[in-house]
Design an enzyme around this catalytic site. Structure first.
Site, PDB file in Angstrom:
ATOM      1  N   ARG A  37       1.039  -1.537  -0.005  1.00 45.79           N
ATOM      2  CA  ARG A  37      -0.504  -0.196   0.222  1.00 45.79           C
ATOM      3  C   ARG A  37       0.650   1.341   0.222  1.00 45.79           C
ATOM      4  NH1 ARG A  37      -1.152  -0.516   6.394  1.00 45.79           N
ATOM      5  NH2 ARG A  37       0.119   1.202   7.072  1.00 45.79           N
ATOM      6  N   ASN A  94      11.328   1.014   1.822  1.00 49.25           N
ATOM      7  CA  ASN A  94      10.677   1.713   1.866  1.00 49.25           C
ATOM      8  C   ASN A  94       9.663   1.135   3.187  1.00 49.25           C
ATOM      9  OD1 ASN A  94       7.982   3.804   1.305  1.00 49.25           O
ATOM     10  ND2 ASN A  94       6.686   1.603   1.667  1.00 49.25           N
ATOM     11  N   SER A 115      12.284  11.091   6.164  1.00 44.63           N
ATOM     12  CA  SER A 115      11.127  11.983   5.638  1.00 44.63           C
ATOM     13  C   SER A 115      11.462  13.363   5.921  1.00 44.63           C
ATOM     14  CB  SER A 115      10.540  11.308   6.914  1.00 44.63           C
ATOM     15  OG  SER A 115       9.546  12.907   7.546  1.00 44.63           O
ATOM     16  N   TYR A 143      10.653   8.939  15.463  1.00 49.46           N
ATOM     17  CA  TYR A 143      10.859   8.206  14.087  1.00 49.46           C
ATOM     18  C   TYR A 143      11.576   9.776  13.382  1.00 49.46           C
ATOM     19  CZ  TYR A 143       8.564   8.883   9.784  1.00 49.46           C
ATOM     20  OH  TYR A 143       8.196   8.651   8.796  1.00 49.46           O
TER      21      TYR A 143
END
Ligand code: NAD
Length: 244
Positions: free
Chosen positions: A12, A87, A139, A152
Site C-alpha cells: 500500500r 520503503n 522523511s 521517528y
C-alpha cells in the site's frame, strides 16, 4: 534482461505506487509485505497485467532471517535484485516522555535496522555485478525534526546518515545510494490525522496540496533509472516546499 527491484512495504501507500510504476516500465518486482497478503497479491496482479513481472514476498524487515529468505527468493526467480527500495516504515505520534523502551526499540527495528538488514542482504549481488541502486525512504522530519515524533525523526535522520556513508563506501563498486524525504503524503500513515490537521498541513505547504504516493514514486523511479546515474549520497525532498 529487465532489472529487478525489491520494494519493502509495497502492499500500500508509497511502496505500492513505486511497485506499480516499476512494473509498468517492465521491471521485475518483488512486492514485500509484512501482513497484507491480499493487497500484495493485488499489486502483483496489476503489475503482471501491465507488462511487468511481480511476486509477493512476506517478510518483516526487522527479521534478518526473513529478509535473507526474500533475497534468496529474488535470486531464485530473477537472479538477484539490482535495485532495492527501503520503503517499509512505521510512525507514531507520542510525547517524548511517553516513548517506552519497547516503542523506541520497535520503531528503530523497523525504520533503521530494517534498512540495514535489507541492504546488507541484497548487497553481495550488486557488488558482484559492480552495479546497483539503493533508495531509502526517509522523511522531512528526519531533516527538520517533528514535535511528538522524536523517535521517528531520529530514525529518519539515521537513514540519511546511513545513505551518505554507504554512498561513499559503495561508489567504487558502481552502486548509488540515495534517499527521498517525503513531506505530507496521503497514505494510511496519516489516516489518524483529523481533517482540520490535514487542512493546516496543506495550508503550510507552498504548493497548496497534500502529496500523493505517485509524487514520491516518480522520484524513487528517477533515482533508480539511468537518468539518475550520477547522483549518489543525496536526499531528495518531495514535500511541495514544506521544508526548504
Ligand atoms: P503506509 O503506512 O501506507 O506504508 C508503510 C508500509 O510499510 C506498509 O505497507 C506496512 O505494512 C509496511 N511495513 C510496516 N512495518 C513493516 C515491517 N516490519 N516489515 C515490512 N513492511 C512493513 O505509509 P507510507 O506513507 O506509504 O510509508 C512509506 C514510507 O514513507 C515509510 O518509510 C514512511 O516513514 C515514509 N514517509 C511517509 C510520509 C507520509 O506523509 N505518508 C512522509 C514521510 C515519509
Amino acid at each position: 534482461m529487465p532489472e529487478t527491484v525489491i520494494i519493502t512495504g509495497a502492499s500500500r501507500g508509497i511502496g505500492r505506487a513505486a511497485a506499480l510504476l516499476f512494473g509498468k516500465n517492465g521491471y521485475n518486482v518483488i512486492v514485500n509485505y509484512s501482513s497484507s497478503a491480499d493487497k500484495a497479491e493485488e499489486v502483483c496482479s496489476e503489475i503482471n497485467a501491465s507488462g511487468g513481472c511481480a511476486y509477493p514476498f512476506k517478510a518483516d524487515v526487522s527479521d534478518r532471517a526473513a529478509v535473507d529468505g526474500m533475497t534468496a527468493f529474488a535470486a531464485e526467480k530473477f537472479g538477484g535484485a539490482d535495485i532495492l527500495v527501503n520503503n517499509a516504515g512505521i510512525a507514531e505520534q507520542i510525547m517524548f516522555c511517553d516513548i517506552t523502551e519497547e516503542k523506541w526499540d520497535r520503531l528503530f527495528a523497523v525504520d533503521v535496522k530494517g534498512v540495514y538488514n535489507c541492504t546488507q542482504s541484497a548487497l553481495p549481488h550488486m557488488v558482484h555485478n559492480k552495479y546497483g541502486r539503493i533508495i531509502n525512504v526517509s522523511s522531512m522530519w528526519g531533516i527538520t525534526g517533528a514535535s511528538c515524533e522524536v523517535h521517528y525523526s531520529a530514525a529518519k535522520a539515521a537513514v540519511i546518515g546511513f545513505t551518505k556513508a554507504l554512498a561513499k563506501e559503495l561508489g567504487p563498486s558502481g552502486i548509488t545510494v540515495n534517499a527521498v524525504a517525503p513531506g505530507v503524503i496521503a497514505t494510511e500513515m496519516n489516516s489518524r490525522l483529523d481533517p482540520e490537521t490535514m487542512d493546516a498541513l496543506r495550508e503550510e505547504t507552498p504548493l497548496e496540496r497534500i502529496g500523493t504516493p505517485e509524487d514520491v514514486a516518480e522520484t524513487i523511479f528517477f533515482l533508480a533509472s539511468p537518468r539518475g546515474a550520477f547522483i549518489t549520497g543525496e536526499t531528495i525532498s518531495v514535500n511541495g516546499g514544506f521544508v526548504i
